[in-house]
Design a protein around this motif. Structure first.
Motif, mmCIF file in Angstrom:
data_model
loop_
_atom_site.group_PDB
_atom_site.id
_atom_site.type_symbol
_atom_site.label_atom_id
_atom_site.label_comp_id
_atom_site.label_asym_id
_atom_site.label_seq_id
_atom_site.Cartn_x
_atom_site.Cartn_y
_atom_site.Cartn_z
ATOM 1 N N ASN A 113 -10.992 93.391 85.590
ATOM 2 C CA ASN A 113 -10.510 92.583 86.699
ATOM 3 C C ASN A 113 -8.988 92.555 86.814
ATOM 4 O OD1 ASN A 113 -10.128 89.257 87.678
ATOM 5 N ND2 ASN A 113 -11.383 90.626 88.905
ATOM 6 N N PHE A 114 -8.280 93.194 85.876
ATOM 7 C CA PHE A 114 -6.819 93.179 85.902
ATOM 8 C C PHE A 114 -6.301 94.325 86.780
ATOM 9 C CE2 PHE A 114 -7.485 90.283 82.485
ATOM 10 C CZ PHE A 114 -6.356 89.484 82.442
ATOM 11 N N ILE A 115 -6.499 94.163 88.087
ATOM 12 C CA ILE A 115 -6.057 95.149 89.065
ATOM 13 C C ILE A 115 -4.658 94.751 89.554
ATOM 14 C CG2 ILE A 115 -6.557 96.186 91.314
ATOM 15 C CD1 ILE A 115 -8.586 96.899 89.107
ATOM 16 N N PRO A 116 -3.699 95.665 89.505
ATOM 17 C CA PRO A 116 -2.332 95.315 89.914
ATOM 18 C C PRO A 116 -2.235 94.888 91.372
ATOM 19 C CG PRO A 116 -2.331 97.319 88.596
ATOM 20 C CD PRO A 116 -3.771 97.003 88.885
ATOM 21 N N ASP A 117 -2.939 95.576 92.273
ATOM 22 C CA ASP A 117 -2.848 95.264 93.697
ATOM 23 C C ASP A 117 -4.217 95.467 94.340
ATOM 24 O OD1 ASP A 117 -2.202 94.846 96.324
ATOM 25 O OD2 ASP A 117 -1.023 96.690 96.547
ATOM 26 N N TRP A 118 -4.906 94.370 94.615
ATOM 27 C CA TRP A 118 -6.244 94.456 95.197
ATOM 28 C C TRP A 118 -6.207 95.018 96.613
ATOM 29 C CZ3 TRP A 118 -10.629 94.041 92.536
ATOM 30 C CH2 TRP A 118 -10.608 93.347 91.319
ATOM 31 N N ASN A 119 -5.123 94.814 97.343
ATOM 32 C CA ASN A 119 -5.049 95.282 98.727
ATOM 33 C C ASN A 119 -5.092 96.801 98.834
ATOM 34 O OD1 ASN A 119 -4.856 92.677 99.869
ATOM 35 N ND2 ASN A 119 -2.652 92.604 99.483
ATOM 36 N N SER A 120 -4.541 97.467 97.838
ATOM 37 C CA SER A 120 -4.525 98.933 97.868
ATOM 38 C C SER A 120 -5.607 99.558 96.995
ATOM 39 C CB SER A 120 -3.147 99.448 97.425
ATOM 40 O OG SER A 120 -2.881 99.057 96.082
ATOM 41 N N PHE A 121 -6.384 98.714 96.326
ATOM 42 C CA PHE A 121 -7.393 99.224 95.399
ATOM 43 C C PHE A 121 -8.682 99.585 96.140
ATOM 44 C CE2 PHE A 121 -10.922 98.380 92.354
ATOM 45 C CZ PHE A 121 -10.629 99.390 91.447
ATOM 46 N N ASP A 122 -9.239 100.743 95.834
ATOM 47 C CA ASP A 122 -10.476 101.209 96.464
ATOM 48 C C ASP A 122 -11.677 100.668 95.698
ATOM 49 O OD1 ASP A 122 -12.537 102.485 97.727
ATOM 50 O OD2 ASP A 122 -11.958 104.520 97.110
ATOM 51 N N LEU A 123 -12.336 99.677 96.253
ATOM 52 C CA LEU A 123 -13.491 99.065 95.588
ATOM 53 C C LEU A 123 -14.660 100.025 95.459
ATOM 54 C CD1 LEU A 123 -13.488 95.593 97.408
ATOM 55 C CD2 LEU A 123 -12.677 96.062 95.092
ATOM 56 N N THR A 124 -14.693 101.057 96.260
ATOM 57 C CA THR A 124 -15.829 101.995 96.261
ATOM 58 C C THR A 124 -15.542 103.261 95.456
ATOM 59 O OG1 THR A 124 -15.108 103.119 98.296
ATOM 60 C CG2 THR A 124 -16.481 101.154 98.542
ATOM 61 N N SER A 125 -14.539 103.214 94.612
ATOM 62 C CA SER A 125 -14.112 104.419 93.895
ATOM 63 C C SER A 125 -15.163 104.940 92.915
ATOM 64 C CB SER A 125 -12.800 104.148 93.152
ATOM 65 O OG SER A 125 -12.958 103.066 92.243
ATOM 66 N N ASN A 126 -16.012 104.055 92.387
ATOM 67 C CA ASN A 126 -17.019 104.479 91.409
ATOM 68 C C ASN A 126 -18.301 104.893 92.136
ATOM 69 O OD1 ASN A 126 -18.758 104.862 89.243
ATOM 70 N ND2 ASN A 126 -18.117 103.008 88.158
ATOM 71 N N LYS A 127 -18.309 106.107 92.652
ATOM 72 C CA LYS A 127 -19.460 106.608 93.397
ATOM 73 C C LYS A 127 -20.675 106.782 92.496
ATOM 74 C CE LYS A 127 -16.583 107.176 96.862
ATOM 75 N NZ LYS A 127 -16.498 106.188 97.961
ATOM 76 N N ALA A 128 -20.437 107.163 91.263
ATOM 77 C CA ALA A 128 -21.547 107.445 90.347
ATOM 78 C C ALA A 128 -22.393 106.204 90.103
ATOM 79 C CB ALA A 128 -21.012 107.997 89.031
ATOM 80 N N TYR A 129 -21.737 105.049 90.000
ATOM 81 C CA TYR A 129 -22.506 103.827 89.745
ATOM 82 C C TYR A 129 -23.451 103.532 90.901
ATOM 83 C CZ TYR A 129 -23.800 99.146 88.298
ATOM 84 O OH TYR A 129 -24.540 98.047 87.913
ATOM 85 N N LYS A 130 -22.957 103.667 92.121
ATOM 86 C CA LYS A 130 -23.803 103.404 93.291
ATOM 87 C C LYS A 130 -25.014 104.335 93.310
ATOM 88 C CE LYS A 130 -23.624 101.071 96.320
ATOM 89 N NZ LYS A 130 -24.268 99.725 96.503
ATOM 90 N N GLU A 131 -24.823 105.561 92.896
ATOM 91 C CA GLU A 131 -25.923 106.522 92.882
ATOM 92 C C GLU A 131 -26.975 106.157 91.835
ATOM 93 O OE1 GLU A 131 -24.546 110.542 92.558
ATOM 94 O OE2 GLU A 131 -22.891 110.212 93.966
ATOM 95 N N LEU A 132 -26.522 105.501 90.761
ATOM 96 C CA LEU A 132 -27.422 105.185 89.653
ATOM 97 C C LEU A 132 -27.765 103.693 89.575
ATOM 98 C CD1 LEU A 132 -25.687 107.371 86.906
ATOM 99 C CD2 LEU A 132 -27.745 107.936 88.197
ATOM 100 N N GLU A 133 -27.488 102.950 90.633
ATOM 101 C CA GLU A 133 -27.641 101.500 90.569
ATOM 102 C C GLU A 133 -29.071 101.048 90.282
ATOM 103 O OE1 GLU A 133 -26.333 99.825 94.255
ATOM 104 O OE2 GLU A 133 -27.747 100.977 95.465
ATOM 105 N N ASN A 134 -30.046 101.791 90.710
ATOM 106 C CA ASN A 134 -31.433 101.399 90.445
ATOM 107 C C ASN A 134 -31.756 101.457 88.953
ATOM 108 O OD1 ASN A 134 -31.999 100.937 93.146
ATOM 109 N ND2 ASN A 134 -32.690 103.032 93.512
ATOM 110 N N PHE A 135 -31.117 102.382 88.252
ATOM 111 C CA PHE A 135 -31.311 102.468 86.799
ATOM 112 C C PHE A 135 -30.563 101.345 86.084
ATOM 113 C CE2 PHE A 135 -29.494 104.131 82.742
ATOM 114 C CZ PHE A 135 -30.650 104.049 81.988
ATOM 115 N N PHE A 136 -29.337 101.065 86.518
ATOM 116 C CA PHE A 136 -28.519 100.053 85.865
ATOM 117 C C PHE A 136 -28.965 98.629 86.187
ATOM 118 C CE2 PHE A 136 -25.059 103.424 86.107
ATOM 119 C CZ PHE A 136 -25.163 103.748 84.763
ATOM 120 N N GLU A 137 -29.664 98.442 87.295
ATOM 121 C CA GLU A 137 -29.992 97.085 87.754
ATOM 122 C C GLU A 137 -31.470 96.930 88.128
ATOM 123 O OE1 GLU A 137 -27.329 95.722 90.851
ATOM 124 O OE2 GLU A 137 -25.791 97.140 90.198
#
Length: 409
Positions: A157-181
């Protein structure tokens, strides 16, 4: 890569029969707690009260203050600090933080206790200040969870600047979300373990182990009910610590040494010094400099830097705001299960199933107790041998780092 997939799949299948099912007996084979070193607390409240009493241990320091930042008055949760300022020349500031991952705060508390008892007497109060921070994530510590009350992993959670941070950067997690959750209640522990193993074998065969590993290490910012969720804004604890770090960087101290305390990753009976990505020493040089056998540096095979990591944030801020200071921020990571393939599978499994239990519950009381016990062992082992070795490693690593940095002779 194909051979690795096949090997991982075979390991997953064998894991069901050789580890998972026997492990449902609360992992008693990992060791019986006979007599735990007194530094290890059993509750958040006990740990906090002991920490607040440390003010009296700083009798050699002339300016000492205890501070409390309340996160919840209804639950009596707080981040507690002790600040002892150097009396004359502000040469070195030692910062010791614990509990950003709540459940890991118990071992962190133990090491802070060892620091107070064994290291204060070795410091020079005239030129060395000490800041200690207890339980950055008090809700997680009290409830034996890695995450905070919003299911946020504060060390993502220690992001220097949330306004410029890409929340969707972790594409792999979204692809595997059914396994993780898995979004259902947990029933029979044997059926649950078998289902996980089958899902793991399928996921590893289809997506590969590298993708599974990569999806977790960097954190994710899209799934609030997922594992390693880093949030979408500063949590209260994060905002508070960012402010504290700013004050430290603006202080007159010429050198800052920051050590953050964690458990989980690495060999079971060997703490690791996990350097930030700013470390300029090679692994071999760092081991010699700190007189410690297990130091991970950017040139170490498999080294990674997590997104939103606190030490990475502090290091970046130091470079930007106080480049004139000698600055060192690192993690002392106490390994729990181990670093082998089967150990990694267990760690992954316990992380996923605890998250599933928290969000969806269980229809089986025994399953709930087993999963909670497994999760606690993942971050706070009961075994006396482990706890004693953790203290030994902490003393060796702390001595090595502080000696190399000139804080002790």
């Amino acid at each position: 890569m194909k051979l690795r997939k096949v090997f991982f799949s075979l390991i997953a299948v064998l894991f069901l029969y050789s580890v998972v099912i026997p492990n449902h007996l609360l992992a008693e084979a990992q060791g019986t707690l006979l007599k735990s070193p007194s530094s290890y607390p059993t509750t958040y409240e006990q740990s906090r009260e002991r920490f607040r009493e440390y003010e009296t241990a700083f009798s050699e320091w002339k300016e000492v203050s205890g501070e409390t930042f309340r996160l919840s008055s209804s639950e009596n949760l707080s981040i507690d600090l002790i600040k002892a300022e150097a009396a004359k020349s502000k040469d070195t500031l030692i910062v010791l933080t614990s509990g950003s991952h709540g459940i890991e705060g118990y071992t962190g508390s133990a090491m802070q206790d060892v620091f107070v008892k064994d290291f204060l007497q070795k410091l020079n109060p005239a030129d060395t200040g000490v800041y200690m921070v207890h339980s950055i994530n008090p809700w997680g510590m009290k409830n034996f969870r890695r995450y905070n009350e919003n299911n946020v992993d504060l060390n993502r959670n220690f992001i220097p600047d949330w306004n410029s941070f890409d929340l969707t950067s972790n594409k792999a997690y979204k692809e595997l979300e059914n396994f993780f959750e898995p979004d259902k209640k947990i029933g029979s522990i044997v059926a649950h373990d078998a289902a996980f193993t089958a899902a793991l074998a399928k996921t590893a065969a289809v997506s590969g182990t590298d993708k599974v590993e990569g999806a977790l290490l960097t954190g994710q910012y899209t799934n609030p009910k997922g594992v390693y969720y880093g949030g979408t804004k500063d949590e209260l604890s994060t905002a508070f610590m960012k402010s504290e770090f700013d004050q430290m960087l603006m202080s007159p101290y010429k050198q800052i040494i920051h050590i953050d305390l964690h458990t989980g990753y690495g060999p079971r009976y060997q703490m690791s010094i996990f350097s930030s990505s700013a470390e300029t020493l090679t692994e071999e040089e760092a081991q010699a400099a700190y007189q410690y056998p297990q130091v991970l540096t950017p040139d170490t095979e498999g080294f990674y830097a997590s997104t939103g990591d606190m030490t990475e944030y502090f290091t970046a801020m130091a470079k930007a705001k106080a480049p004139e200071k000698a600055f060192y921020s690192t993690t002392f990571e106490f390994g729990t299960l181990g670093d082998g393939t089967v150990d990694s599978i267990q760690s992954l499994k316990r992380t996923i199933e605890e998250n599933q239990l928290f969000h969806y519950g269980s229809s089986n009381e025994l399953s709930e107790l087993i999963i909670q016990a497994r999760y606690k062992e993942l971050f706070y082992p009961r075994e006396t041998k482990w706890r004693e070795k953790a203290i030994t490693d902490f003393k060796q690593a702390m001595t090595g780092v502080l000696t190399y940095k000139g804080a002790i002779q």
